[in-house]
Design an enzyme around this catalytic site. Structure first.
Site, PDB file in Angstrom:
ATOM      1  N   SER A  74      -2.788  -7.561  -5.004  1.00 22.63           N
ATOM      2  CA  SER A  74      -4.149  -6.610  -5.506  1.00 22.63           C
ATOM      3  C   SER A  74      -3.965  -5.699  -6.415  1.00 22.63           C
ATOM      4  O   SER A  74      -4.860  -5.310  -7.253  1.00 22.63           O
ATOM      5  CB  SER A  74      -4.758  -5.982  -4.187  1.00 22.63           C
ATOM      6  OG  SER A  74      -3.703  -4.962  -4.185  1.00 22.63           O
TER       7      SER A  74
ATOM      8  N   LYS B 179      -3.629   1.428  -4.010  1.00 20.15           N
ATOM      9  CA  LYS B 179      -4.781   0.866  -5.079  1.00 20.15           C
ATOM     10  C   LYS B 179      -5.081   2.098  -6.004  1.00 20.15           C
ATOM     11  O   LYS B 179      -4.271   3.149  -5.947  1.00 20.15           O
ATOM     12  CB  LYS B 179      -6.216   0.909  -4.186  1.00 20.15           C
ATOM     13  CG  LYS B 179      -6.300   0.091  -2.954  1.00 20.15           C
ATOM     14  CD  LYS B 179      -6.062  -1.357  -3.386  1.00 20.15           C
ATOM     15  CE  LYS B 179      -6.426  -2.377  -2.131  1.00 20.15           C
ATOM     16  NZ  LYS B 179      -5.910  -3.540  -2.544  1.00 20.15           N
TER      17      LYS B 179
END
Length: 185
Positions: free
Chosen positions: A38, A94
């Site tokens: 990711s 993230k």
């Protein structure tokens, strides 16, 4: 008697080292292995990183007691390590995209903040992002986060609880140390 003194010196040294390691690991640094794609190309699957737990202040959970003392707010584009809002037993990593009080909207893969005419810089994404999502109104003391590899990221766009609260942030990713050393930006 002399041998017991020497053994005791070794025991004290071992106890001291264990205490220092526990303090560093639980208060100062977080050591993480990246499990997914990711955040590629910024951080690759299998990379090992250090995060600095004190980047934004003190945010600890010691023996069931939460201790939170904010010194600094996360900034847009910081790469943060946090407790996953839908299951706080898991840690995620993230990039901060939306700040408290902002409205985030993704149109044809481009991210717009508060209805701006110009999208955010997405030069760190490995491929052209796609899709339309939002708008998302970021609550106070919360953040909207996305993976750099947007087409392969489970992030704020898809979660039941879309936002990461400040008290869920564990630290800021600062350096990759394996397979090679690299500052995380």
């Amino acid at each position: 008697m002399k041998i017991w003194d020497e053994i005791w010196d070794y025991v004290k040294m071992i106890i001291f080292v264990v205490v220092v390691v526990l303090i560093v690991n639980n208060v100062v640094l977080i050591n993480a292995k990246i499990p997914s794609e990711s955040m590629e190309k910024t951080i690759m699957t299998g990379d090992r990183i250090f995060g600095f737990r004190l980047s934004y202040g003190v945010n600890l959970d010691l023996f069931g007691n939460k201790i939170t003392k904010k010194l600094k707010d996360p900034e847009r584009f910081d790469v943060v390590i946090f407790k996953f809002p839908d299951d706080e037993s898991q840690l995620y990593i993230k990039r901060v995209i939306g700040l408290p009080g902002e409205t985030v909207e993704i149109v044809d893969g481009k991210v717009y903040i508060d209805g701006a005419e110009t999208p955010l810089d997405d030069s760190f994404t490995p491929e052209k992002p796609m899709g339309t999502y939002g708008p998302f109104e970021v609550p106070e003391d919360s953040y909207f986060v996305m993976g750099d590899n947007r087409e392969h990221s489970s992030d704020s766009r898809f979660w039941k609880n879309h936002y990461v609260r400040f008290d869920e942030i564990v630290g800021k990713a600062i350096i990759r140390y394996y397979p090679s050393i690299k500052l995380i930006k």
